[in-house]
Design an enzyme around this catalytic site. Structure first.
Site, PDB file in Angstrom:
ATOM      1  CG  ASN A 150       1.287  -2.382  -1.934  1.00  0.00           C
ATOM      2  OD1 ASN A 150       2.011  -1.462  -2.231  1.00  0.00           O
ATOM      3  ND2 ASN A 150       1.122  -3.433  -2.691  1.00  0.00           N
ATOM      4  N   GLY A 227       3.246   4.507  -7.731  1.00  0.00           N
ATOM      5  CA  GLY A 227       2.388   4.768  -8.892  1.00  0.00           C
ATOM      6  C   GLY A 227       3.130   5.471 -10.024  1.00  0.00           C
ATOM      7  CD  GLU A 248      10.001  -3.427 -10.206  1.00  0.00           C
ATOM      8  OE1 GLU A 248       8.903  -3.829 -10.632  1.00  0.00           O
ATOM      9  OE2 GLU A 248      11.082  -3.838 -10.619  1.00  0.00           O
ATOM     10  CB  CYS A 282       2.015  -3.808  -8.275  1.00  0.00           C
ATOM     11  SG  CYS A 282       3.097  -5.106  -7.684  1.00  0.00           S
ATOM     12  CD  GLU A 457      12.490  -3.648  -6.776  1.00  0.00           C
ATOM     13  OE1 GLU A 457      11.367  -3.996  -6.366  1.00  0.00           O
ATOM     14  OE2 GLU A 457      13.099  -2.644  -6.358  1.00  0.00           O
TER      15      GLU A 457
HETATM   16  P1  NAD Z   1       2.580   6.416  -4.440  1.00  0.00           P
HETATM   17  O1  NAD Z   1       3.243   6.521  -5.768  1.00  0.00           O
HETATM   18  O2  NAD Z   1       1.549   7.428  -4.090  1.00  0.00           O
HETATM   19  O3  NAD Z   1       3.683   6.506  -3.264  1.00  0.00           O
HETATM   20  C1  NAD Z   1       4.790   5.646  -3.208  1.00  0.00           C
HETATM   21  C2  NAD Z   1       5.901   6.306  -2.393  1.00  0.00           C
HETATM   22  O4  NAD Z   1       6.385   7.433  -3.096  1.00  0.00           O
HETATM   23  C3  NAD Z   1       5.476   6.813  -1.023  1.00  0.00           C
HETATM   24  O5  NAD Z   1       6.519   6.547  -0.094  1.00  0.00           O
HETATM   25  C4  NAD Z   1       5.341   8.305  -1.244  1.00  0.00           C
HETATM   26  O6  NAD Z   1       5.544   9.083  -0.103  1.00  0.00           O
HETATM   27  C5  NAD Z   1       6.453   8.545  -2.230  1.00  0.00           C
HETATM   28  N1  NAD Z   1       6.299   9.764  -3.006  1.00  0.00           N
HETATM   29  C6  NAD Z   1       5.143  10.324  -3.464  1.00  0.00           C
HETATM   30  N2  NAD Z   1       5.428  11.434  -4.189  1.00  0.00           N
HETATM   31  C7  NAD Z   1       6.775  11.575  -4.195  1.00  0.00           C
HETATM   32  C8  NAD Z   1       7.675  12.512  -4.758  1.00  0.00           C
HETATM   33  N3  NAD Z   1       7.222  13.540  -5.489  1.00  0.00           N
HETATM   34  N4  NAD Z   1       8.994  12.358  -4.557  1.00  0.00           N
HETATM   35  C9  NAD Z   1       9.450  11.310  -3.850  1.00  0.00           C
HETATM   36  N5  NAD Z   1       8.656  10.382  -3.261  1.00  0.00           N
HETATM   37  C10 NAD Z   1       7.330  10.521  -3.430  1.00  0.00           C
HETATM   38  O7  NAD Z   1       2.010   4.954  -4.360  1.00  0.00           O
HETATM   39  P2  NAD Z   1       1.032   4.295  -3.274  1.00  0.00           P
HETATM   40  O8  NAD Z   1      -0.342   4.819  -3.448  1.00  0.00           O
HETATM   41  O9  NAD Z   1       1.661   4.375  -1.924  1.00  0.00           O
HETATM   42  O10 NAD Z   1       1.087   2.756  -3.749  1.00  0.00           O
HETATM   43  C11 NAD Z   1       0.296   2.242  -4.744  1.00  0.00           C
HETATM   44  C12 NAD Z   1       1.019   2.170  -6.078  1.00  0.00           C
HETATM   45  O11 NAD Z   1       2.212   1.401  -5.966  1.00  0.00           O
HETATM   46  C13 NAD Z   1       0.172   1.448  -7.115  1.00  0.00           C
HETATM   47  O12 NAD Z   1       0.253   2.093  -8.361  1.00  0.00           O
HETATM   48  C14 NAD Z   1       0.818   0.062  -7.188  1.00  0.00           C
HETATM   49  O13 NAD Z   1       0.584  -0.646  -8.369  1.00  0.00           O
HETATM   50  C15 NAD Z   1       2.261   0.415  -7.017  1.00  0.00           C
HETATM   51  N6  NAD Z   1       3.032  -0.777  -6.621  1.00  0.00           N
HETATM   52  C16 NAD Z   1       3.910  -1.336  -7.535  1.00  0.00           C
HETATM   53  C17 NAD Z   1       4.619  -2.483  -7.195  1.00  0.00           C
HETATM   54  C18 NAD Z   1       5.592  -3.130  -8.150  1.00  0.00           C
HETATM   55  O14 NAD Z   1       6.472  -3.866  -7.693  1.00  0.00           O
HETATM   56  N7  NAD Z   1       5.504  -2.917  -9.452  1.00  0.00           N
HETATM   57  C19 NAD Z   1       4.421  -3.067  -5.943  1.00  0.00           C
HETATM   58  C20 NAD Z   1       3.526  -2.481  -5.059  1.00  0.00           C
HETATM   59  C21 NAD Z   1       2.840  -1.330  -5.410  1.00  0.00           C
END
Ligand code: NAD
Length: 488
Positions: A150, A227, A248, A282, A457
């Site tokens: 996202n 996440g 984040e 988020c 950030e």
């Molecule tokens: P996710 O954690 O599943 O994936 C995020 C990224 O991490 C992806 O590129 C994924 O391929 C990578 N990833 C997954 N497992 C990994 C590993 N073991 N090692 C390295 N990289 C790995 O998250 P998502 O479902 O794509 O996004 C939604 C989450 O992101 C929600 O929890 C949301 O709140 C959070 N988010 C936070 C912010 C913020 O600024 N705080 C902003 C946007 C989204």
């Protein structure tokens, strides 16, 4: 079918393998994405490391780095429409939102372009008469930037902008769920004139691409958005290379409405806080904590607005709520709503997926007054689902607001100035919005605590966070060094 390429060492190439990307609005495969495996990741990190030590980048003045970032910002602005359409196609995020957000992304790069030559060291008033001591701020090194699907262009701008301003180099791992906008961004970046290898853009799956990247011995810092469960994997991986991390993560942010609030304004902000971006934000204000004195009237107006939301195709400018990005999110929403109803919560509107080939879940409101332990109050949906609690006193409102393992954002709606200040002080979150919600700027820091992660950030501090301090000692005396066995 469109086919995308990865960007390593200033060149575009296919990945070791390919995978398909689906359009969340139709469920149809629309593009082939390059899958980075171990060799691709290694090549990307090695390119970033070579670039970091290369004279073209290491000896470039900060002012010149700033000019390159400014050129990049202009190119993003020129290509905003293409980028917005791609992000909408691959993630299902509505075009209304992607167009506005990407135009603003250019301003994030402008902000960090301007900061590049304002990252200053310091001179210390040291307690020894024959010494000059000063601090140099030097770039951290190779940064692994990992983003969720996202708002990828936005979430990568707050990493790439300050990292390059500080003189780092970057390997960006785009989300495998929707990498198209970042792979197109690489094409735009390539035109800005940076030395090769300064930014590398790859995508792939957690088990290989993510794991190899986050454990890589040449990675100095991991800037992660995603996440909390993924963050825990990443922190464990960073035990291998001892890279620093900024995290984040998600949220379960409280949206508190007092009885003296401007109801219409608060309802609109709540609609924006939970239904905009189809709730896939988020900072979603996903826990409404409303004064019991106005609960009924507030919920009636909110329900009316939720039911009037235009649900439709994400590429239609009239659409207000589009599809979710992944089937996994849809399942989470279905399961959490069912578990919450079982715990005694009541669905006021929505609650069931739409009968559609795309991944659609409607704006949903769940009253949890009779179910304070309902899972919808503690688990992030990452979808358009609002959970509602009410309060009688200010102390109760604050206690409910802080009753969470997350700590990212919060909203307070009141006209009472002194109460607003008490709430600002008492809420445990990285952002407090008062009588507004979901406002962002490159100038303001963004981030949380607890399960929402750590680090900030945006803003000046974010650029400083991509530097490390080197202490320099220079002796000004021509006299021989006295007793060598005594520390001076
Ligand atoms: P996710 O954690 O599943 O994936 C995020 C990224 O991490 C992806 O590129 C994924 O391929 C990578 N990833 C997954 N497992 C990994 C590993 N073991 N090692 C390295 N990289 C790995 O998250 P998502 O479902 O794509 O996004 C939604 C989450 O992101 C929600 O929890 C949301 O709140 C959070 N988010 C936070 C912010 C913020 O600024 N705080 C902003 C946007 C989204």
């Amino acid at each position: 079918m469109q086919k995308f390429q990865q960007y390593i060492n200033g060149a575009f190439s296919d990945g070791t393998a390919h995978f398909e990307s689906r359009d969340p609005a139709t469920g149809q495969v629309w593009a082939l994405m390059p899958e980075a495996r171990r060799d691709d990741v290694n090549r990307a990190v090695e390119a970033a490391e070579r670039a970091f030590f290369s004279p073209e980048w290491a000896d470039m003045t900060a002012t010149a780095r700033g000019k390159l970032l400014m050129r990049l910002a202009d190119l993003i602005a020129e290509n905003a429409e293409t980028l917005a359409k791609l992000e909408t196609r691959d993630t299902g995020k509505i075009i209304r939102e992607t167009s506005a957000q990407i135009a603003y992304v250019a301003d994030y790069y402008r902000y960090y372009a301007g900061l590049a030559d304002k990252i200053e060291g310091a001179h210390l008033p040291i307690d020894k008469p024959d010494m000059e001591v000063w601090l140099r701020r030097e770039p951290l090194g190779v940064v692994a930037a990992i983003v969720p699907w996202n708002s990828q262009l936005f979430l990568s701008a707050v990493k790439i902008g300050p990292a390059l301003a500080a003189g780092c180099t970057v390997v960006l791992k785009a989300s495998e769920e929707a990498p198209a906008p970042m792979l197109e961004f690489a094409r735009i970046f390539d035109q800005a004139g940076f030395p090769k290898g300064v930014l590398n853009v790859i995508t792939g799956f957690a088990a290989e691409c993510g794991a190899v990247l986050t454990r890589h011995p040449k990675v100095d810092h991991i800037a992660f958005t995603g996440g909390p469960d993924t963050a825990k994997h990443i922190v464990r991986n960073s035990a291998e290379n001892l890279a620093s991390t900024s995290l984040e993560l998600g949220g379960k942010s409280p949206f508190i409405v007092f009885e003296d609030a401007d109801i219409e304004s608060a309802v609109n902000a709540q609609v924006s806080g939970i239904f905009a971006a189809t709730g896939q934000s988020c900072v979603a204000g996903s826990r409404l904590i409303v004064s019991s004195k106005i609960k009924e009237a507030f919920l009636a107006r909110l329900k009316e607005k939720a039911e009037a939301v235009v649900i439709g195709a994400p590429d239609d400018m009239a659409t207000e709520v589009g599809p979710l990005c992944t089937n996994g999110q849809l399942q989470t929403a279905v399961d959490l709503v069912a578990a919450s109803e079982k715990a005694g919560a009541t669905v006021i509107t929505g609650g069931k997926p739409l009968d559609h080939d795309g991944i659609y879940f409607p704006p949903t409101i769940i009253d949890c007054s009779a179910a304070p332990d309902a899972p919808c109050l503690t688990h992030e949906f990452f979808g358009p689902v609002l959970s509602v609690l009410s309060f009688d006193t200010e102390a109760e409102a604050l206690s409910l607001a802080n009753d969470t393992a997350f700590g990212l954002a919060s909203g307070v709606f009141t006209k009472d100035l002194t109460r607003a200040h008490r709430m600002i002080r008492g809420i445990r979150a990285g952002i407090v919005w008062v009588n507004t919600y979901r406002a962002v700027s490159p100038i303001a820091p963004f981030g949380g605590s607890g399960l929402s992660g750590h680090g900030r950030e945006g803003g000046l501090q974010a650029a400083l966070d991509y530097t490390k301090v080197k202490a320099v000692w220079l002796r000004t005396s021509d006299e021989p060094i006295p007793d060598p066995f005594v520390m001076r």
